[in-house]
Scaffold this active site. Structure first.
Site, PDB file in Angstrom:
ATOM      1  N   SER A 295       1.136  -0.978   0.435  1.00  0.00           N
ATOM      2  CA  SER A 295       0.271  -0.269   0.140  1.00  0.00           C
ATOM      3  C   SER A 295       0.893   1.656  -0.507  1.00  0.00           C
ATOM      4  O   SER A 295       1.898   1.136   0.349  1.00  0.00           O
ATOM      5  CB  SER A 295      -0.882   0.141   0.915  1.00  0.00           C
ATOM      6  N   LYS A 296       0.225   2.447  -0.680  1.00  0.00           N
ATOM      7  CA  LYS A 296       1.274   3.763  -0.773  1.00  0.00           C
ATOM      8  C   LYS A 296       1.406   4.282   0.544  1.00  0.00           C
ATOM      9  O   LYS A 296       2.108   4.574   0.582  1.00  0.00           O
ATOM     10  CB  LYS A 296       0.027   4.230  -1.487  1.00  0.00           C
ATOM     11  N   ARG A 297       0.560   3.673   2.111  1.00  0.00           N
ATOM     12  CA  ARG A 297       0.555   4.389   2.657  1.00  0.00           C
ATOM     13  C   ARG A 297       3.062   3.630   3.393  1.00  0.00           C
ATOM     14  O   ARG A 297       2.896   4.676   4.151  1.00  0.00           O
ATOM     15  CB  ARG A 297       0.176   4.096   4.079  1.00  0.00           C
ATOM     16  N   ARG A 298       2.662   2.968   3.127  1.00  0.00           N
ATOM     17  CA  ARG A 298       3.678   1.612   3.083  1.00  0.00           C
ATOM     18  C   ARG A 298       5.257   2.049   2.230  1.00  0.00           C
ATOM     19  O   ARG A 298       5.812   1.079   2.010  1.00  0.00           O
ATOM     20  CB  ARG A 298       3.402   0.581   4.340  1.00  0.00           C
ATOM     21  N   GLY A 299       4.636   3.028   1.390  1.00  0.00           N
ATOM     22  CA  GLY A 299       6.520   2.653   0.170  1.00  0.00           C
ATOM     23  C   GLY A 299       5.183   3.125  -1.242  1.00  0.00           C
ATOM     24  O   GLY A 299       4.310   2.945  -1.425  1.00  0.00           O
TER      25      GLY A 299
END
Ligand code: GLU
Length: 466
Positions: free
Chosen positions: A247-251
């Site tokens: 997910s975008k939130r993690r990379g």
């Protein structure tokens, strides 16, 4: 054998996600392996979220990865007439029907179902049936079109990735296929398109497994019970390092982000392909080898985990193999982005060739190369450790010699030898001091080769600071 035609059908609501890029890669390689055709379809029916910019990004990312398509981009929004026509035919044949439920009515329906402890579903109130009297259509409500999904039985298919799957029709209610404004929903547009485009194989993410029964039922309704359906292959999600869905939130999760981080397209393609597919224990392979090997077998059933360290390793291997002049072009772009003019072509290519073995990305290569053009800032610790009083006189002597010699690696090497002999020093004493002063770091490739990359003035000026 039926002609092989595959497609990738991204929604232009953002960048090309790594998961979509991977299924695009499988679809592309499968078509290429069999001499078939690969279609790019843009699923832009989510009008509020689709943008032209996202389409351009997707096309650019595909181009960067080298996933060339034979047809497309075909935009679903340019085919509205066709979906309406098919929907009308289904209505005329009694396989679809208009439904005038308002959003409030649907909410109330679901609320009541929840209160009774039932799974929420459309209750079929507008579905025609023999002897059933339907209410009069209310005025002013634009009807949607619903597909009359078979109420009983089950849908089965032999998934190319997961093997046999069977899902009962009871799990599925009557899907909206055309919204009130005449725009089709995903499952309907996909089927009309896959049918019209003669798609033979569909590779996509396994989040679509639960859509497939609707699609298979729609196919049979549209194309007839004996129609040859595409074969479906559902690839498992890619998990992040933490074991959760990438997910975008993690990379970074977009293909273009990795391009900007300095990864090479051949490395990205290699790494993405291996993430969910294998050919023996081959870890490094070219696009051509992938096409030669990819026959749809050996696709993994369980989720793969994104491994940045392995991606960096794969990229490092491809950097080593990459042509120096090409790397010079990529480094020039990187440096230009930092406002640095990267000088002449030949020197930059030599620098790329010299430093690339130490780098995992083009960004790192640009970090190394930047020292040729912008001042360096050696750390106090490096200066104290290497530019010691014992080597300072030799550094000064070296500077004097370098001011005179022909500016070549050989002559620079000879200057070092002469100074070392005169000052009774060994290269491991003098070279780190020169490196720290000139390059801003204590370790580099062979110092004579590195110095020869610099303009002489820059070397003399940095050595003068001793
Ligand atoms: N637009 C869909 C997606 O991006 C396509 C799925 C499919 O390939 O059918 O997930």
């Amino acid at each position: 054998m039926r002609p092989i035609r595959t497609r990738i059908a991204p929604s232009p609501t953002g960048y090309l996600h790594l998961g979509t890029a991977r299924t695009a890669l499988y679809s592309w390689a499968y078509a290429r392996h069999h001499g078939g055709r690969f279609v790019l379809r843009i699923e832009d029916t989510d009008v509020a979220r689709s943008t032209q910019e996202a389409t351009e990004q997707i096309v650019a990312a595909m181009h960067w990865l080298g996933l060339d398509y034979d047809e497309g981009p075909i935009h679903q929004m340019s085919r509205l007439e066709r979906y309406r026509e098919v929907a009308e035919r289904l209505i005329a044949e009694g396989r679809a029907y208009r439904c005038w439920c308002t959003p409030e009515e649907l909410d109330a329906m679901r609320e009541a179902q929840r209160a009774r402890g039932e799974k929420t579903h459309y209750d079929g109130r507008w579905r025609p049936a023999p002897g059933k009297v339907l209410p009069a259509p209310p005025a002013g409500v634009p009807p949607v079109v619903r597909f009359a999904n078979p109420a009983h039985g089950s849908v089965a298919w032999n998934d190319l990735v997961k093997g046999p799957i069977t899902i009962a029709n009871e799990e599925f209610d009557d899907l909206v296929i055309l919204r009130g404004d005449g725009v089709p929903t995903y499952n309907f547009a996909v089927v009309v398109d896959d049918w019209d485009m003669h798609i033979s194989h569909v590779y996509r993410g396994d989040e679509h497994i639960n859509n497939t029964p609707w699609q298979i039922n729609l196919w049979r309704a549209i194309a007839g019970p004996d129609a040859e359906l595409p074969q479906y292959g559902h690839c498992p999600v890619i998990l992040g390092e933490d074991g959760l869905k990438l997910s975008k939130r993690r990379g970074a999760v977009s293909v273009t982000a990795y391009r900007d981080l300095g990864y090479l397209p051949e490395a990205m393609l290699n790494y993405l392909a291996r993430l969910g597919w294998s050919h023996g224990d081959e870890e490094l392979f070219t696009r051509e080898q992938m096409v030669q090997w990819f026959d749809g077998s050996h696709l993994a059933k369980s989720p793969a985990q994104w491994d940045p360290a392995k991606l960096a390793w794969v990229n490092a291997q491809w950097l080593k193999r990459a042509d120096d002049a090409r790397l010079a072009g990529l480094v020039r772009e990187q440096l230009a982005g930092r406002g640095i003019d990267a000088g002449d072509e030949a020197t930059l290519a030599r620098a790329a060739g010299l430093f690339k073995d130490r780098c995992s990305t083009v960004v790192e290569l640009a970090d190394w190369t930047a020292m040729l053009f912008v001042p360096v800032a050696p750390s106090a610790a490096d200066l104290a450790a290497h530019v010691t009083p014992a080597v300072r006189p030799a550094l000064r002597a070296l500077r004097d010699r370098l001011a005179e010699v022909e500016w070549s690696r050989e002559a620079i090497g000879a200057a070092f030898k002469a100074v070392l002999a005169a000052h009774q020093l060994k290269l491991p004493q003098l070279a780190p001091a020169v490196r720290v002063r000139v390059c801003g770091r204590a370790q580099t490739p062979s110092i004579d080769a590195v110095l020869a990359l610099f303009a002489r003035d820059v070397v003399l000026q940095r050595l003068a600071a001793v």
